[in-house]
Design a protein around this motif. Structure first.
Motif, short mmCIF file in Angstrom:
data_model
loop_
_atom_site.label_atom_id
_atom_site.label_comp_id
_atom_site.label_asym_id
_atom_site.label_seq_id
_atom_site.Cartn_x
_atom_site.Cartn_y
_atom_site.Cartn_z
N UNK A 52 0.83 -0.98 0.10
CA UNK A 52 0.20 0.01 0.09
C UNK A 52 0.90 1.23 -0.01
N UNK A 53 1.83 1.35 0.87
CA UNK A 53 2.93 2.40 0.83
C UNK A 53 3.60 2.55 -0.58
N UNK A 54 3.82 1.47 -0.99
CA UNK A 54 4.64 1.61 -2.40
C UNK A 54 3.77 2.04 -3.49
N UNK A 55 2.27 1.59 -3.40
CA UNK A 55 1.15 2.26 -4.44
C UNK A 55 1.30 3.77 -4.34
N UNK A 56 1.29 4.30 -3.07
CA UNK A 56 0.91 5.70 -2.59
C UNK A 56 2.43 6.57 -3.26
N UNK A 57 3.47 5.77 -3.17
CA UNK A 57 4.88 6.47 -3.59
C UNK A 57 4.68 7.03 -5.02
N UNK A 58 4.06 5.95 -5.82
CA UNK A 58 3.90 6.27 -7.26
C UNK A 58 3.62 7.75 -7.75
N UNK A 59 2.45 8.31 -6.70
CA UNK A 59 2.25 9.44 -6.93
C UNK A 59 2.99 10.81 -6.58
N UNK A 60 4.06 10.33 -5.79
CA UNK A 60 5.12 11.34 -5.39
C UNK A 60 6.24 11.25 -6.05
#
Length: 1195
Positions: A157-165
């Protein structure tokens, strides 16, 4: 990340061979492919080695080596299977072990200070560090034990959110390149995931002898909301990426928990079969991930690893190939997603949509703004409940309950909220991207779905997907089994709810659901419906506003914010009464008394107070006053009547009826007869509620006038029909006393419009559900019904005469007001009236079987229709069609009347066609006996399962005997649309008898006895069957043929197998069926004299499965090279049919059929794999038990 960890992880990529020591903290490379490894990828276009990473993550108290290593003994060293076995299973894999340390024993935690979420982020960061350059694009498989699974889910989940950063996009590659996960005993969630996780952690600590400090655990674990969010977000991520997930479940308990499981079967799986496979490991929680060198349980793990890898490579368009070490070619993971065609989308949506989906909402009149806008009142006090609703719209709270009395205006308010702009204005405060979905229940709707939660779920899902084509494609891709759905019958309630929740979770939009009339659902289903809506309300990004009466079964809703509508509608009701009455009353008062008066305002206020918040009371009181004005009542009389108005709905209903029917016994009786028809109209599939059906079933005078008109050979003109219907409208409104209304099907015209005379446009119904309750449940209502002094037989006979005249009307006027119910279901000659005749002749025997009318009544009705048909047209063709229909449904007295002269005058070919009609469709009567499972249960039939089949069978027997004796050819061949291209009447009859036999015997589950009265009935059934077969053989029936039995779907035998949506064609010799029925007769005619019925013997199997399929999928036919498969399926089916019944001390029990069922399921699994290898979902299961799961897991 600490410097020590960063140094350790960077070092792992350097050595040429993996180190013997495994670091406790960080990521350690423990195995990698040798440079000379030769493995070909499954894709022919990519013949070279594909690299991957397998990452092991232990639980909270685990160790990167000790968790996975099986202990050795004096002769055998320990087995660290991630290093020793995984490279053999996946030669192309690099294997990593992730270690972390969480101290549980001390509140001050001298060790690591990371939480669960911190470790998940650390795992992503370390993987990003060690995967350099193009290595970041290598596919990853995670293997997690126990609560390590939570670390993995948080990492993804953390990795998925990092895609937007922008600064952390490389961390998002961990999410992008993950292809699968193996969970060992991971507690995925439940009603309270934090409590579950807490218990698992304490249990593991106890097993390992670690004293877990509660305060420390509290600081380690996220709060409940965070864990619920992780649980709710993980499945949509898995579907989106099409991860291959296998959850291994422990089968043995631990002594520390008194033999209980640490993570039980429910909590250790995700609960979605389209995403996850579950496998059982015959070990306890701590030992389930340790495998020695010869441990056969590892085979399940190896299969899961290979399945994950092969699933990925079969979908990859481009793959990575091995160059010399250090020089990796670029890798792009682009899934070859199967294209979802427009036809697939349309077919799928058609399985959700149903005609009456919006009819309840459309039947609610749009209110005047003054009557409902109180819900958005301005300048409200903080304690005002109306303000609480507005606050709820703007908040993330799950559910709001609008509750109130019957007729208080709940549905009107809900319709206003759905379409009012101010509703959306407040919702966007909660979330700018919000959509409204809605559904309105109604108990007395024309479709059962209007009062079932299944109808609500289908409607919501349809609304969601019809407006979002991308979401529709994603759903069909993430749940491939849904692509095979071809009709509404392919849906179970569980499938609907799961698919809707999945779609809501996958959407980037948030949703507010408005659900009206939850109390309109049957009482025994209200609780489960409320549970389903609560589950939706607690889905991430969803909130629900529900309205209902305050029923005990809906008490769970009382835990949520609510308002009582009758406490808040004074202003709205006052505005409505003022709008409707004030102009007329003021004008009347001025004419009679001169000048405006306070008395008019006082009268309006009196009505408002007496309504007590019930809008329906106010509506009917206003209509009563307006009628008085039209009748010429003075203002003083109206004012006095206002004071005398009854204060409750029931009392008002009684008062309205008395006022309209007082001192008029004839009108009282007709009114009671009208109410009886309305209360019993479900019995005939609703046709009496169409306006024209109601006319001919209640207004005997007009019915007789119409029949006389037709028999005089005159043709009705449009003007004649208009006058007929206008006269009935006046008659109906006078007798109903305002308790019945006429509504438009299209809802585009008012009932007094000039286009009213279109017969098919209008229906008749009670003004409100409470009228039905008043008539059936109150002494006053029952007293009204008691004025109908007809016998039960006279009531039903009059109703059916109304149907007969309706059929005549449709033929003469060429109008089908009941088109949905008057369509033919048999292979009749092409004629506009075939369908109407078919419907009429099918309805009659259903009432004969119920005992509503006699055989002689049926004969009289058919003769009346024949006479009227002859008078109308003189067509011999129509009389022939009526005769074929009568034979089809076993109307033997009509077929054999006039001492058989009717048959003797027919040509031989016509006699044979009659024989075929009588043999092929007699079981269709059974489906018409109970057209609506909610309105008719078997108890109301006073008729057992055996008699339900016996009575139609005996009718068919009488009819067939007459036709055969008249010279029909028993061996004539007919072409059909069924599984057989050509068949004989005898074969058709045997097929129907066998179907009936299976339905009867498989009604009883294993372990249940058959009572003595039912044994007698079953004995009579088989005795009649045996005698009838003997009669056929006397008429030289050919016994050399074969019958193709097409079974599946909702048949009881397949429900026992928990398989739906499938059909199977079994080829059975006629001789076998004849012998089977004779053996059944021998046992059931005297079962008490034998200990058991004959079962399977040692003779060669005679039944063969020749085809199987699923609705619109290509049917699989077993050819000569596959005879073994068809024979084995047939043998298993034959064994199931021949199961014995046992007599134990006077009680009859069915023999155990688990083994034949298991054989059938195993064979079907095998056949599926051979013929439909690309389909991911084999069956649709009944979710009630573990038997189906055990079959699939090979137990």
């Amino acid at each position: 990340m600490t410097l020590l960890r960063r140094f350790r992880t960077l070092k792992t990529t350097e050595p040429s061979e993996p180190r013997d020591s495994i670091g406790e903290i960080g990521l350690t490379l423990i195995a990698k492919p040798r440079e000379d490894t030769k493995v070909e990828a499954p894709l022919p276009a990519s013949p070279k080695l594909i690299l991957s990473s397998v990452v092991f993550v232990h639980g909270f108290l685990g160790h990167p080596k000790k968790t996975w290593a099986a202990p050795g003994d004096r002769t055998t060293p320990p087995t660290y299977w991630p290093r020793e076995k995984v490279p053999q299973s996946l030669p192309q894999a690099r294997v990593w072990a992730f270690g972390y340390d969480i101290k549980l024993s001390h509140p001050l935690r001298s060790g690591s200070q990371n939480t669960v979420y911190g470790e998940g982020k650390e795992l992503v960061a370390i993987l990003d560090d060690v995967r350099r350059g193009n290595e970041k694009l290598l596919p990853i498989i995670f293997v997690a034990h126990s609560l390590g699974g939570i670390v993995v889910k948080q990492a993804l989940r953390y990795s998925e959110k990092c895609k937007e950063q922008q600064a952390n996009q490389s961390l998002g590659l961990v999410f992008d390149t993950t292809i699968g996960i193996l969970f060992f005993g991971t507690p995925h969630g439940g009603a309270d995931p934090r409590d579950l996780t807490h218990r698992v952690l304490q249990s593991v600590a106890g097993i390992m002898g670690v004293k877990a400090n509660p305060n420390t655990i509290a600081t380690l674990l996220p709060n409940s909301a965070e864990l619920e969010q992780l649980r709710d977000e993980f499945l949509p991520m898995a579907r989106k990426k099409q991860w291959s997930i296998t959850s291994f479940q422990e089968q043995r308990g631990v002594p520390f928990l008194n033999g209980r499981l640490v993570a039980d079967k429910v909590s250790s799986c995700l609960g979605d079969r389209d995403v996850e496979r579950t496998r059982a490991i015959d070990k306890n929680h701590t030992e389930m991930c340790k495998f020695s060198a010869d441990d056969h349980e590892y085979g399940k793990v190896e299969q899961a690893l290979r399945y994950t890898w092969e699933s990925f490579t079969s979908k990859s368009a481009q793959v990575i190939t091995v160059a010399p070490p250090g020089r990796l070619t670029p890798f792009v993971q682009t899934n070859q997603l199967e294209r979802i065609t427009e036809e697939q989308k349309k077919r799928f949506l058609s399985t959700l949509r149903w005609p009456e989906m919006n009819s309840r909402e459309n039947s609610i009149e749009s209110p005047s703004l003054d009557t409902v806008q109180w819900i958005f009142g301005e300048n409200l006090k903080e304690s005002d409940v109306r303000k609480s609703f507005r606050q709820w719209l703007q908040s993330a709270d799950a559910l709001f309950w609008i509750r109130g009395k019957a007729g208080s205006g709940k549905s009107t308010l809900m319709k206003f909220l759905v379409h009012e702009k101010r509703t959306m204005k407040h919702l966007v405060v909660w979330n700018p991207s919000v959509r409204i979905l809605h559904f309105f229940f109604i108990e007395v709707g024309t479709s059962p779905l209007q009062r079932q939660i299944e109808g609500c779920l289908r409607s919501l899902l349809y609304q969601l997907l019809i407006a979002d084509g991308v979401m529709l494609e994603n759903i069909l891709r993430s749940q491939p089994s849904l692509r095979q759905n071809a009709s509404e019958h392919d849906w179970s309630r569980e499938d609907l709810q799961r698919t809707l929740v999945n779609a809501l979770r996958m959407s980037k939009t948030t949703f507010c659901l408005f659900i009206d009339g939850l109390d309109e659902i049957k009482n025994d289903s209200q609780f489960s419906a409320a549970e389903a809506l609560l589950a939706l309300a607690h889905t991430q990004g969803v909130k629900v506003c529900v309205s209902s009466r305050e029923e005990n079964s809906l008490s769970a809703l009382s835990l949520y914010p609510s308002l009582r509508i009758q406490d808040l509608t004074y202003g709205g009701i006052n505005a409505y009464i003022r709008e409707k009455l004030h102009p007329s009353l003021t004008e009347l008062h001025e004419l009679q008394n001169g000048g405006a008066s306070q008395k008019v305002r006082d009268m309006v206020n009196t009505l408002t107070v007496k309504s007590d918040g019930v809008f329906l009371w106010a509506v009917m009181a206003v209509e009563n006053i307006l009628q008085g004005i039209r009748d010429g009542d003075s203002f003083q009389i109206l004012r006095k009547g206002t004071d005398e108005f009854a204060p409750s709905l029931d009392a008002l209903y009684q008062q309205m009826w008395s006022r309209r029917n007082d001192n008029n016994p004839k009108q009282q009786r007709e009114s009671a007869e009208l109410f009886w028809l309305m209360l019993n109209s479900r019995e005939l599939q609703w046709w009496p509620r169409w306006f024209i059906g109601n006319l001919f079933s209640t207004n005997i005078h007009l019915r007789q006038a119409f029949e006389d008109f037709i028999q005089s050979k005159r043709t009705p003109t449009k003007q004649y029909v208009q006058a007929l219907m206008q006269e009935h409208r006046k008659w109906l409104l006078a007798r109903s006393a305002g308790l019945i209304e006429i509504t438009s099907r299209s809802l585009t015209q008012a009932s007094n419009d000039s286009t009213f005379f279109k017969p098919g446009n209008y229906t008749v119904r009670f003004i409100h559900r409470s009228v039905r309750e008043f008539l059936l449940s109150t002494p006053s209502g029952r007293a009204i019904l008691d004025r109908d002094t007809r016998t039960s037989q006279e009531k039903w006979l009059n109703m059916l005469r109304g149907l007969k005249t309706t059929v005549m009307f449709t033929g003469v006027c060429r109008i089908l007001p009941c088109q949905g119910f008057l369509e033919g279901s048999t292979s009749l000659p092409r004629h506009p009236r075939s369908g109407a005749f078919d419907f009429f002749t099918k309805v009659l025997p259903s009432h004969v079987i119920r005992g509503h009318i006699s055989d002689d009544d049926e004969l009289r009705l058919l003769n009346e229709l024949e006479y009227a048909t002859h008078a109308m047209s003189g067509s011999q063709e129509l009389q022939w069609i009526l005769l074929v229909c009568a034979a089809t449904y076993g109307s033997w007295k009509y077929v054999s009347q006039k001492n058989g002269q009717r048959l003797e005058n027919l040509a031989d070919a016509d006699k044979t066609q009659l024989l075929f009609a009588a043999c092929a469709n007699w079981r269709n009567v059974i489906t018409n006996i109970m057209p609506d499972e909610e309105s008719w249960g078997k108890a109301t039939l006073d008729c057992s399962e055996e008699l339900i089949h016996l009575k139609p069978f005996l009718r068919a027997v009488h009819c067939i005997r007459y036709v055969l004796s008249a010279g029909a050819d028993a061996n004539a061949t007919f072409s059909t649309d069924g599984p057989e291209r050509n068949t004989t009447p005898f074969c058709c009859m045997l097929r129907e008898i066998l179907h009936a036999s299976l339905e009867i015997e498989f009604t009883h589950k294993d372990g249940t006895y058959m009572e003595s009265p039912r044994v007698v009935e079953l004995g009579r059934f088989y005795s009649e069957v045996g005698s009838f077969i003997d009669f056929w053989t006397e008429h030289q029936a050919d016994l050399s043929g074969r019958v193709i039995l097409r079974t599946g779907g909702c048949d009881k035998i397949w429900k026992r197998l928990a398989i739906v949506s499938w059909t199977f064609d079994f080829q059975i010799p006629v001789v076998w069926i004849v012998e089977y029925m004779r053996r059944r007769r021998a046992f059931w005619t005297a079962p008490w004299q034998k200990s058991t019925s004959p079962g399977a013997d040692n003779r060669p199997c005679s039944i063969k499965c020749i085809a199987m399929g699923r609705f619109r999928m290509t049917k699989k036919k077993f050819n000569t090279t596959e005879n073994d498969v068809g024979l084995r399926l047939g043998a298993a089916f034959e064994e199931l049919l021949l199961r014995p019944w046992q007599n134990q001390n006077g009680w009859l029990f069915p023999g155990n059929c688990s083994d034949p069922l298991k054989k059938l399921r195993s064979l079907l699994d095998e056949v599926w794999n051979l013929n439909y290898p690309k389909q991911t979902t084999r069956y649709s299961f009944d979710t009630g038990g573990d038997f189906c799961d055990d079959i699939l897991e090979g137990k």
